[in-house]
Structures are given as structure tokens and as C-alpha cells.
Design a protein around this motif. Structure first.
Motif, PDB file in Angstrom:
ATOM      1  N   ALA A 164       0.678  -1.569   0.430  1.00  0.00           N
ATOM      2  CA  ALA A 164       0.184   0.002  -0.139  1.00  0.00           C
ATOM      3  C   ALA A 164       0.690   1.264  -0.125  1.00  0.00           C
ATOM      4  O   ALA A 164       0.528   2.719  -0.789  1.00  0.00           O
ATOM      5  N   HIS A 165       2.049   1.503   0.441  1.00  0.00           N
ATOM      6  CA  HIS A 165       2.495   2.334   0.722  1.00  0.00           C
ATOM      7  C   HIS A 165       3.812   2.525  -0.823  1.00  0.00           C
ATOM      8  O   HIS A 165       3.969   3.774  -0.658  1.00  0.00           O
ATOM      9  N   ASN A 166       3.420   2.111  -1.678  1.00  0.00           N
ATOM     10  CA  ASN A 166       3.870   2.400  -3.009  1.00  0.00           C
ATOM     11  C   ASN A 166       3.103   3.107  -4.417  1.00  0.00           C
ATOM     12  O   ASN A 166       3.456   3.892  -4.919  1.00  0.00           O
ATOM     13  N   LEU A 167       1.813   3.839  -3.348  1.00  0.00           N
ATOM     14  CA  LEU A 167       0.822   4.470  -4.259  1.00  0.00           C
ATOM     15  C   LEU A 167       1.934   6.314  -4.499  1.00  0.00           C
ATOM     16  O   LEU A 167       2.829   6.760  -3.993  1.00  0.00           O
ATOM     17  N   LYS A 168       1.890   5.973  -6.184  1.00  0.00           N
ATOM     18  CA  LYS A 168       2.798   6.947  -6.306  1.00  0.00           C
ATOM     19  C   LYS A 168       1.789   7.857  -7.205  1.00  0.00           C
ATOM     20  O   LYS A 168       1.723   9.100  -7.514  1.00  0.00           O
ATOM     21  N   TYR A 169       0.851   6.960  -8.025  1.00  0.00           N
ATOM     22  CA  TYR A 169       0.135   8.254  -8.815  1.00  0.00           C
ATOM     23  C   TYR A 169      -1.559   8.589  -8.473  1.00  0.00           C
ATOM     24  O   TYR A 169      -1.868   7.197  -8.119  1.00  0.00           O
ATOM     25  N   ILE A 170      -1.966   9.639  -8.479  1.00  0.00           N
ATOM     26  CA  ILE A 170      -3.492  10.108  -8.077  1.00  0.00           C
ATOM     27  C   ILE A 170      -3.489  10.446  -9.394  1.00  0.00           C
ATOM     28  O   ILE A 170      -3.787  11.849  -9.052  1.00  0.00           O
ATOM     29  N   PHE A 171      -5.146   9.968 -10.491  1.00  0.00           N
ATOM     30  CA  PHE A 171      -5.900  11.018 -11.070  1.00  0.00           C
ATOM     31  C   PHE A 171      -6.762  11.081 -10.664  1.00  0.00           C
ATOM     32  O   PHE A 171      -7.647  10.306  -9.797  1.00  0.00           O
ATOM     33  N   LYS A 172      -7.153  12.624 -10.959  1.00  0.00           N
ATOM     34  CA  LYS A 172      -8.627  13.103 -10.967  1.00  0.00           C
ATOM     35  C   LYS A 172      -9.372  12.784 -12.201  1.00  0.00           C
ATOM     36  O   LYS A 172      -8.596  14.313 -13.160  1.00  0.00           O
ATOM     37  N   MET A 173     -10.302  11.905 -12.102  1.00  0.00           N
ATOM     38  CA  MET A 173     -10.766  12.538 -13.815  1.00  0.00           C
ATOM     39  C   MET A 173     -11.912  12.287 -14.622  1.00  0.00           C
ATOM     40  O   MET A 173     -12.138  12.336 -13.659  1.00  0.00           O
ATOM     41  N   GLY A 174     -11.831  13.349 -15.148  1.00  0.00           N
ATOM     42  CA  GLY A 174     -13.640  13.898 -16.050  1.00  0.00           C
ATOM     43  C   GLY A 174     -13.575  14.645 -14.824  1.00  0.00           C
ATOM     44  O   GLY A 174     -14.768  14.583 -14.301  1.00  0.00           O
ATOM     45  N   ILE A 175     -13.648  16.181 -14.454  1.00  0.00           N
ATOM     46  CA  ILE A 175     -13.639  16.594 -13.294  1.00  0.00           C
ATOM     47  C   ILE A 175     -15.129  18.043 -13.390  1.00  0.00           C
ATOM     48  O   ILE A 175     -14.961  18.549 -14.528  1.00  0.00           O
ATOM     49  N   VAL A 176     -16.011  18.381 -12.878  1.00  0.00           N
ATOM     50  CA  VAL A 176     -16.737  18.471 -12.948  1.00  0.00           C
ATOM     51  C   VAL A 176     -16.926  19.668 -11.850  1.00  0.00           C
ATOM     52  O   VAL A 176     -18.456  20.577 -12.961  1.00  0.00           O
ATOM     53  N   THR A 177     -16.003  19.845 -11.086  1.00  0.00           N
ATOM     54  CA  THR A 177     -15.977  20.908 -10.384  1.00  0.00           C
ATOM     55  C   THR A 177     -16.239  22.312 -10.141  1.00  0.00           C
ATOM     56  O   THR A 177     -15.085  22.339 -10.881  1.00  0.00           O
ATOM     57  N   THR A 178     -17.250  23.143 -10.885  1.00  0.00           N
ATOM     58  CA  THR A 178     -17.379  24.914 -11.211  1.00  0.00           C
ATOM     59  C   THR A 178     -15.353  25.149 -10.053  1.00  0.00           C
ATOM     60  O   THR A 178     -14.942  25.473 -10.825  1.00  0.00           O
ATOM     61  N   ALA A 179     -15.763  24.423  -9.086  1.00  0.00           N
ATOM     62  CA  ALA A 179     -14.404  25.363  -7.984  1.00  0.00           C
ATOM     63  C   ALA A 179     -13.345  24.770  -8.718  1.00  0.00           C
ATOM     64  O   ALA A 179     -12.346  25.379  -9.158  1.00  0.00           O
ATOM     65  N   THR A 180     -13.562  23.602  -8.985  1.00  0.00           N
ATOM     66  CA  THR A 180     -12.109  22.994  -9.778  1.00  0.00           C
ATOM     67  C   THR A 180     -11.303  23.535 -10.909  1.00  0.00           C
ATOM     68  O   THR A 180     -10.178  23.847 -11.008  1.00  0.00           O
ATOM     69  N   GLN A 181     -12.439  23.031 -11.617  1.00  0.00           N
ATOM     70  CA  GLN A 181     -11.908  24.020 -13.318  1.00  0.00           C
ATOM     71  C   GLN A 181     -11.538  25.802 -12.961  1.00  0.00           C
ATOM     72  O   GLN A 181     -10.529  25.566 -13.458  1.00  0.00           O
TER      73      GLN A 181
END
Length: 368
Positions: free
Chosen positions: A262-279
Motif C-alpha cells: 500500500a505504501h507504494n502508491l505513486k499516482y492519483i488521477f482525478k478524471m473527468g472533473i466537473v466541479t466548477t470550483a476546481t475548473q
């Protein structure tokens, strides 16, 4: 020249009112702090994989004090990740009004993100609910989706996977739906919220992809208050499970699949963002790049992979960490040192893919 001397006997009559006024101000400031603070409840409720049955009842000894038309609970554990709030029209007006207001928006985004960076980099405390059986105890199911043609990566994503050394054959599409009755720190046998977290996990590729995620609080937000037993006007944030954040559920599923790795996690994608605040923050971050291939007045972000990369310590990095999508990563690392040790976010990449809808994507690269 006559000097007017205050009649102290009369002024004393105002002191009680001043005290009351001061007390009210103190309450208001406390309320504001509670609304802005990330509470998830501090009263422990033992996990139980068997869904509760029977009527909804308050959990003893925690009782709500009904007063007038509002339930008093003292525990705010609704949407701990929060988010910037600015409608599309407000955002466009802000940009139309020129550089000054745009700069204020950007500065606020940076301050918001820096608070989450400080949280991520500060002392870490393992989440109380971090075991696989806590899912069922809080009304979450676990569905391992059978991969079909719609789930197979194509086009630009094939190139992205290859560049990062990820084999798509090892993708696991897991859906978690808050679809069962549950108990939280205030009530037993609450109805399901309808929250759902649909994510892709690839332990061998050291990757998690957020695909389609709706927190329990977001599903209840806007609903009317209800009466539970003798407790009147119980608000939506009081009717969510203790295990309710994206970061909490994803950490459990990732650990279940990855085991000792579990400690090897390297990449986290957030895909298809629709949240206006993030955009909005993504658009402004792109505007500020030295080489910007889009118009300074556009309301869209169109730069394809490899997009723009923001390293730790930059303003763009801070602003993006403060978005609803960045906040979840900060909590994931802050609340799960047993799984991730002292990992932090090394960089954030924003990009688009015209073959997708929605087209906005983010990649959080973690330290080793």
C-alpha cells in the motif's frame, strides 16, 4: 468650560446588555469556526458489519437538545473537504472586472491550498475507521466491476499509461455505494444516503484514479431537515455516516487490494472533473504560465497532455491543492500514516483530453 461627568448609576444598567451582546458575538464566532473546521465526530462507535435494524433512534449517551426550531448537537461532521464556491456567472464577472479581482481570487485560492498543505505536511494521526469491515458497518457495499469495452483505456490514455509505466490490464474498477442503513455517532439505523465512490485501482502500477465520486453529504445537501424521535430539524450533515469521505473509503479499498504494498502508491488521477470550483482554479493556473497556448480571456482550459506541471512550493501547486479534488489527497495522506508513511504530493499536473467528456483531468504525483 463645563465638563460633563457620566452618571455611573445609569451606565451600570447597560453592562448586562453589553455582556449579552458580547456573549452572542462569542457564539457567532464559535459557530463560524465550527462551519469552517473539518470535524468528523469525536465520539467512537464500535464497528459492526451487520446492518442495524429497527427505527431510527439517537445513540446513547449522545442526545440532541431540541431548542426552538434547530437541533443542537455540537458536532459538525458534514462535508469536511469543503470547497470554493463561485458560480460560472460570478467567475466570468470576476474576470471581466479586471486583474485586481482576478488577483484576489487567485490569492484566496493559494491561501486555501496552503492550509491543506500545512495539514498534509504536519503531524499525522491514523483514521479511527480504516479497516475493511468498517465499510459495511457504515452502510457501504463493495462491487468489483467486470471490465467491459467502455472501461478499457483508449487514445491518449494509452500514451499516458505507457509514459508512467502502468499496465491497464491490472486495473481494478471498484464501486462503493452507501446503499445500506447505518449508524453514526448520533443516530442508529439511518437510511442510506446514496453516496457513491467509483474509482480505478492499480496496485502494480501504483495508481488510483478517481472516476465518479459523490460524497454522502453532497447527496443530502439541500434536503429538508427532518425529525428523529424527539429531535426536531435534524440537518443533513447530521445524517451522514462516520465513514463518509472519499479519502477514507479509498484508503480502505486501496489497502485491501495492495496489502503490504500500500505504501507504494505513486499516482492519483482525478478524471473527468466537473466541479466548477476546481475548473476555475485550473483555468487561472493555466493563464499564469509563461507559455500559455490559450487566450487570456477564455473561460476554458484546453491544453492536452502533458499539460502543465506545478511543483511543490509554487503558487499553482498551492492553489490546486486547495481545490475540492486536492483537499481529498491532503486528507488521504494526513489520516493514513500506517499506509502511506510520510508521503506528500510532489507535483500536480493539469491537462485535458478532447476525446473525453468531461475533458478536465488532474494528476497528483506523490513522493516515494
Amino acid at each position: 468650560m463645563a465638563v460633563k461627568i457620566m452618571d455611573l448609576s445609569k451606565s451600570n444598567r447597560f453592562y448586562p446588555w453589553l455582556s449579552v451582546f458580547g456573549f452572542v458575538l462569542l457564539l457567532l464566532s464559535t459557530y463560524h469556526l465550527t462551519k469552517e473546521t473539518s470535524w468528523t465526530g469525536s465520539i467512537s462507535l464500535k464497528s459492526d458489519a451487520v446492518a442495524p435494524v429497527g427505527p431510527v433512534v439517537p445513540v446513547a449517551p449522545v442526545a440532541l437538545e431540541a431548542s426552538g426550531t434547530e437541533a443542537k448537537v455540537g458536532l459538525h461532521f458534514g462535508d469536511p473537504d469543503g470547497e470554493l464556491t463561485l458560480s460560472d456567472n460570478e467567475f466570468h464577472k470576476l474576470l471581466d472586472h479586471g486583474l485586481h479581482k482576478r488577483q484576489n481570487f487567485w490569492n484566496n485560492a493559494i491561501r486555501n491550498g496552503q492550509a491543506k498543505i500545512d495539514l498534509m505536511n504536519g503531524p499525522r494521526v491514523q483514521a479511527r475507521l480504516s479497516n475493511y469491515y468498517d465499510l459495511a458497518a457504515n452502510g457501504w457495499d463493495y462491487e468489483d466491476e467486470v471490465r467491459d469495452e467502455a472501461m478499457v483505456i483508449t487514445g491518449k490514455w494509452v500514451e499516458i499509461y505507457e509514459q508512467l509505466g502502468i499496465d491497464p490490464e491490472n486495473d481494478n474498477d471498484i464501486d462503493n455505494h452507501q446503499s445500506q442503513r447505518f449508524s453514526n455517532c448520533m443516530f442508529r439505523n439511518l437510511p442510506p444516503t446514496g453516496g457513491s465512490f467509483e474509482n480505478r485501482y492499480n496496485p502494480k502500477g501504483r495508481m488510483i484514479t478517481g472516476v465518479n465520486n459523490y460524497s454522502p453529504y453532497s447527496k443530502l445537501q439541500g434536503q429538508a431537515n427532518v425529525t428523529i424521535g424527539t429531535n426536531t430539524n435534524v440537518a443533513p450533515f447530521q445524517r451522514v455516516p462516520d465513514l463518509q469521505k472519499w479519502s477514507q473509503v479509498v484508503a480502505i479499498v486501496w489497502s485491501h487490494l495492495a496489502g503490504n504494498d500500500a505504501h507504494n502508491l505513486k499516482y492519483i488521477f482525478k478524471m473527468g472533473i466537473v466541479t466548477t470550483a476546481t475548473q476555475q482554479v485550473m483555468i487561472e493556473a493555466a493563464r499564469r504560465q509563461p507559455i500559455n497556448m490559450q487566450s487570456a480571456n477564455t473561460f476554458e482550459f484546453t491544453t492536452e497532455w502533458p499539460g502543465y506541471k506545478f511543483g511543490a512550493g509554487s503558487d499553482g501547486y498551492a492553489a490546486l491543492m486547495g481545490t475540492p479534488h486536492g483537499v481529498g489527497i491532503a486528507y488521504l495522506l494526513h489520516e493514513h500514516p500506517d499506509q502511506f508513511g510520510t508521503k506528500t504530493v510532489e507535483s500536480i499536473t493539469i491537462f485535458t483530453n478532447p476525446d473525453d467528456y468531461p475533458t478536465y483531468h488532474m494528476l497528483f504525483t506523490l513522493t516515494d
